[in-house]
Design a protein around this motif. Structure first.
Motif, PDB file in Angstrom:
ATOM      1  N   LEU A  69      -3.528  10.740  11.572  1.00 33.13           N
ATOM      2  CA  LEU A  69      -2.760  11.832  10.993  1.00 33.13           C
ATOM      3  C   LEU A  69      -1.282  11.507  10.836  1.00 33.13           C
ATOM      4  N   GLY A  70      -0.824  10.458  11.496  1.00 31.97           N
ATOM      5  CA  GLY A  70       0.572  10.085  11.354  1.00 31.97           C
ATOM      6  C   GLY A  70       0.896   9.524   9.978  1.00 31.97           C
ATOM      7  N   LYS A  71      -0.087   8.901   9.336  1.00 34.71           N
ATOM      8  CA  LYS A  71       0.165   8.286   8.029  1.00 34.71           C
ATOM      9  C   LYS A  71       0.556   9.312   6.970  1.00 34.71           C
ATOM     10  N   LEU A 127       0.506  -5.800  12.482  1.00 38.93           N
ATOM     11  CA  LEU A 127       0.299  -4.446  11.980  1.00 38.93           C
ATOM     12  C   LEU A 127      -1.113  -3.968  12.295  1.00 38.93           C
ATOM     13  N   GLY A 128      -1.246  -2.657  12.478  1.00 39.16           N
ATOM     14  CA  GLY A 128      -2.574  -2.093  12.695  1.00 39.16           C
ATOM     15  C   GLY A 128      -2.610  -1.122  13.861  1.00 39.16           C
ATOM     16  N   TYR A 187      10.388  -0.559  22.089  1.00 44.53           N
ATOM     17  CA  TYR A 187       9.254  -1.418  22.437  1.00 44.53           C
ATOM     18  C   TYR A 187       8.208  -1.458  21.324  1.00 44.53           C
ATOM     19  N   LEU A 188       8.434  -0.687  20.255  1.00 45.90           N
ATOM     20  CA  LEU A 188       7.561  -0.799  19.086  1.00 45.90           C
ATOM     21  C   LEU A 188       7.795  -2.125  18.360  1.00 45.90           C
ATOM     22  N   LEU A 247       3.994   4.120  11.961  1.00 43.73           N
ATOM     23  CA  LEU A 247       5.043   3.250  11.409  1.00 43.73           C
ATOM     24  C   LEU A 247       4.696   1.775  11.561  1.00 43.73           C
ATOM     25  N   VAL A 248       3.764   1.433  12.463  1.00 43.16           N
ATOM     26  CA  VAL A 248       3.355   0.037  12.622  1.00 43.16           C
ATOM     27  C   VAL A 248       1.939  -0.180  12.097  1.00 43.16           C
ATOM     28  N   GLY A 249       1.483   0.735  11.241  1.00 40.14           N
ATOM     29  CA  GLY A 249       0.209   0.535  10.558  1.00 40.14           C
ATOM     30  C   GLY A 249      -0.983   1.193  11.186  1.00 40.14           C
ATOM     31  N   ALA A 250      -0.798   2.004  12.230  1.00 46.55           N
ATOM     32  CA  ALA A 250      -1.922   2.685  12.854  1.00 46.55           C
ATOM     33  C   ALA A 250      -2.421   3.792  11.935  1.00 46.55           C
TER      34      ALA A 250
END
Length: 282
Positions: free
Chosen positions: A239-241, A154-155, A144-145, A233-236
């Motif tokens: 800390l995930g980046k 994106l964002g 669902y991503l 992975l969808v531009g958020a």
């Protein structure tokens, strides 16, 4: 028989792709407005939190933890954990992650708790939504991503929507469990004193189910935090980046530091959001 089944494949993927294409063609304006509103709200909250000097934020967080829990070790843990995050250089990313997690949790609770209450009072409703909740919790998040990325771009917004989809079953299920577990004797006593249905809800059912509901809120926070890397992975932002960047460059040091910051934030949120022991003993 097997050849016949494989040669007559149901075009489920084609149907879903056609549905997404139709939605993007006929309702893209709506999704643009949603993206604008949610993105503006996230940016506003993030700007307010980043406006506070980091050391002042840490001091206020430690003080608030002590006032809430009356626990010096917990307040000291909050203080040292946030100072370590600052030292590692992930303060802005932590605030971005905290904004996403808190916003997703608020949306999930505002939607999930009323739905859980309604499902507890109407068994047919819970029977109808239970397969949907199972699907939301078990379907791979990357599935669902893809449509959220297509619809919202994106964002932070597609990351927020995906996080809410993944986290919202927790408050629904645990609210349903808490309300359904209220002893019949309590409700009968309330009815004997002339309580209306609304009064039974607010004065009997919700107070009795509050520990279970709060467990759902805490679980919702943890589920939202577990989506940090996937949302990146969808531009958020957040800390995930750095985790994704470290994965792409095989940078073990950066991956460990960013992962440690996520773990610290998860532990602090879990401990702080639990019901204070000194209140539960009353």
């Amino acid at each position: 028989m097997l050849d016949w089944l494989t040669s007559h494949k149901l075009p489920l993927g084609v149907w879903v792709a056609a549905a997404i294409d139709w939605i993007t063609t006929n309702a893209q304006g709506f999704f643009d407005v949603v993206t604008l509103v949610l993105g503006g709200a996230l940016d506003g909250i993030m700007a307010v939190l980043l406006f506070i000097p980091p050391l002042l934020f840490v001091a206020l967080a430690a003080l608030g933890t002590w006032l809430l829990h009356r626990s010096i070790p917990l307040a000291l843990g909050v203080l040292l954990g946030l100072l370590l995050i600052i030292n590692l250089g992930f303060w802005q990313a932590t605030i971005e992650t905290l904004t996403l997690v808190l916003f997703a949790t608020i949306v999930s609770v505002l939607v999930g708790v009323p739905v859980g209450i309604a499902a507890a009072h109407r068994p047919w409703l819970y029977t109808a939504i239970r397969p949907i909740l199972d699907l939301m919790q078990t379907i791979p998040t990357f599935v669902y991503l893809i449509p959220t990325l297509i619809l919202f771009g994106l964002g932070m917004v597609p990351g927020l929507i995906s996080t809410v989809i993944f986290a919202i079953p927790a408050p629904i299920r645990l609210t349903h469990l808490g309300i359904s577990s209220v002893p019949a004797q309590l409700e009968e006593a309330g009815q004997a004193f002339g309580a209306t249905r609304r009064q039974l809800l607010w004065k009997v059912e919700l107070p009795y189910a509050l520990p279970t509901i709060m467990a759902g809120v805490t679980q919702c926070i943890m589920l939202a935090l577990s989506m940090v890397v996937i949302a990146a992975l969808v531009g958020a932002d957040g800390l995930g980046k750095p985790v994704v960047r470290a994965l792409n460059t095989v940078n073990v040091g950066m991956g460990f530091e960013a992962g440690l910051a996520i773990v610290i934030l998860a532990i602090l949120l879990d401990r702080v959001c639990k019901r204070p022991e000194w209140r539960s003993r009353r």
